[in-house]
Design an enzyme around this catalytic site. Sequence first.
Site, PDB file in Angstrom:
ATOM      1  N   LYS A   1       0.814  -1.217   0.000  1.00  0.00           N
ATOM      2  CA  LYS A   1       0.000   0.000   0.000  1.00  0.00           C
ATOM      3  C   LYS A   1       0.849   1.270   0.000  1.00  0.00           C
ATOM      4  CE  LYS A   1      -4.211   1.763   2.080  1.00  0.00           C
ATOM      5  NZ  LYS A   1      -4.905   1.982   3.343  1.00  0.00           N
TER       6      LYS A   1
ATOM      7  N   SER B   1       9.363  -0.867 -29.629  1.00  0.00           N
ATOM      8  CA  SER B   1      10.338  -1.583 -28.802  1.00  0.00           C
ATOM      9  C   SER B   1      11.559  -2.000 -29.626  1.00  0.00           C
ATOM     10  CB  SER B   1       9.687  -2.801 -28.165  1.00  0.00           C
ATOM     11  OG  SER B   1       9.072  -3.608 -29.142  1.00  0.00           O
TER      12      SER B   1
ATOM     13  N   ASP C   1       6.289  -0.775 -35.711  1.00  0.00           N
ATOM     14  CA  ASP C   1       5.815   0.590 -35.946  1.00  0.00           C
ATOM     15  C   ASP C   1       6.740   1.287 -36.929  1.00  0.00           C
ATOM     16  OD1 ASP C   1       3.902   0.206 -33.987  1.00  0.00           O
ATOM     17  OD2 ASP C   1       5.239   0.903 -32.393  1.00  0.00           O
TER      18      ASP C   1
ATOM     19  N   ASP D   1       4.830  -5.824 -32.234  1.00  0.00           N
ATOM     20  CA  ASP D   1       4.408  -5.289 -33.526  1.00  0.00           C
ATOM     21  C   ASP D   1       5.541  -4.500 -34.160  1.00  0.00           C
ATOM     22  OD1 ASP D   1       4.572  -3.011 -32.033  1.00  0.00           O
ATOM     23  OD2 ASP D   1       2.451  -2.517 -32.129  1.00  0.00           O
TER      24      ASP D   1
ATOM     25  N   LYS E   1      -6.374  -7.535  -1.425  1.00  0.00           N
ATOM     26  CA  LYS E   1      -6.264  -8.674  -2.347  1.00  0.00           C
ATOM     27  C   LYS E   1      -4.890  -9.340  -2.217  1.00  0.00           C
ATOM     28  CE  LYS E   1      -9.630  -7.450  -5.929  1.00  0.00           C
ATOM     29  NZ  LYS E   1     -10.401  -6.475  -5.105  1.00  0.00           N
TER      30      LYS E   1
END
Length: 310
Positions: A62, A182, A194, A192, A74
Site C-alpha cells: 500500500k 520496442s 511501428d 508489432d 487482495k
Amino acid sequence: MSKRKNPSDDNNLNSDFCDFLMELAEYEKNVSRNVHKYNAYRKAASVLATHSKRIESGDEAKKLSGIGDKISKKIDEFLQTGKLRKLENIHQDEDAQAINTLTRVTGVGPVKAAEFVRNGIKSIEDLRNNIDKLTHHQTIGVRYFEDFEKKIPRKEIQDIEGKLKNLIKNLDPEFTVTICGSYRRGKRESGDIDALVTHPSLKINEKKKKHEAKLMKSLVDALKGLVTDVISIGDTKFMYYCAILYFTGSDVFNKTMRAHALDKGFTLNEYALRPVGVTGVPGEPVQISSEEDVFDYIDYPYKTPEERNM
DNA sequence: CAGACTGCGCATCTCT
DNA sequence: AGAGATGCGC
DNA sequence: GTCTG
C-alpha cells in the site's frame, strides 16, 4: 498491434501479484467496460513489477503509488490462500470468459464481444463460422488470430525493415523510414512493427494536399507487395520528431516525459510540443528539428531509445 | 467526497 | 446524402 | 481502483 502487455517478465519478484492484477485489469476492461479500473490495475501491476523487493504484506504494498485499500487486501488474501475468490468466481462465469476470449481479436471490443456472446457466438471458432457478421477489421483479426499473438523476433523485423526501405527507395529516394517502438529501444523481440515514414514535401506546410494525397496513395500501392492486408487508410500527417519520440515509447516513458513537460509549462503529444499559457490554453507548436530538441526545450536529460525501456 | 484518469483518427452505424 | 454518434485501437 | 483537490 499487440494487445497484450507483460509486467510479469524477467526478474520480477512480484510476478504472481502482477499476474492476477493483469487478469483483473482485463476483466474490468472487457467485461465491466471500465477502462479506468483497467488502467488502475495495470498501474498497480507495473509498480509492483519494477519494485526491487518481494512484497510481504498488503500494508507494505500500500505504500507504493497506485496501490490502495482494495488491492492491498487482495494481496493479503493471495498471500494467505494462494488465490482470489473474486478471480475464482470470474473463472466460473462462462459468459465473462467468452467475452474475454473474443476481445483478443483485433476489432472486437467489449461492446461487440458482449453482443456476440448474447447471440451465442462465444469462441474464435464461432467467429470463423460467422464471417458475414464481421467488419473488415475483425475479419483480418480472426484470419491472423494466432499470428497476432506471437512475438516477432528482432531478426525478422530487420528483414522487413530492409525490404520496406528498399521498396520505398525505389518509389521515391527522398522517403525516410524509421522503425520505432520496442525495436528502436533495442528489444530482442516485439509485439508489432511501428514504421514511421516521412517525405520532405510533407514537411513544407499546407498547399500541398493534392501532392500529399498522391504520395500517400502511391506509398500504399507500393506496400501491397509487402503488406497482405490493410485495416485502415488515413492521410494523417504529423510533426515528425514528436511522432518518432511518441511511437518509440515506452508508454511509461512517454507518460513520465509528458508529465515533465507539463512541469516545465509545455504540453507534449505525438503531434507537437506547445507552450501552455497562463490561461491553460496551449500556444503555437515549438519548432522542433530533432528528437533532442524536445528534450532540450523541456529541460529533460536526453535518453537514447535503449534507455527508454521503463 | 466528486471528478479525472490522453484524446484523436478511422470505420461503421444511426439519425435526419 | 450528409451530419453526428459510437466502437475501437493506440 | 486510486489519486487529487
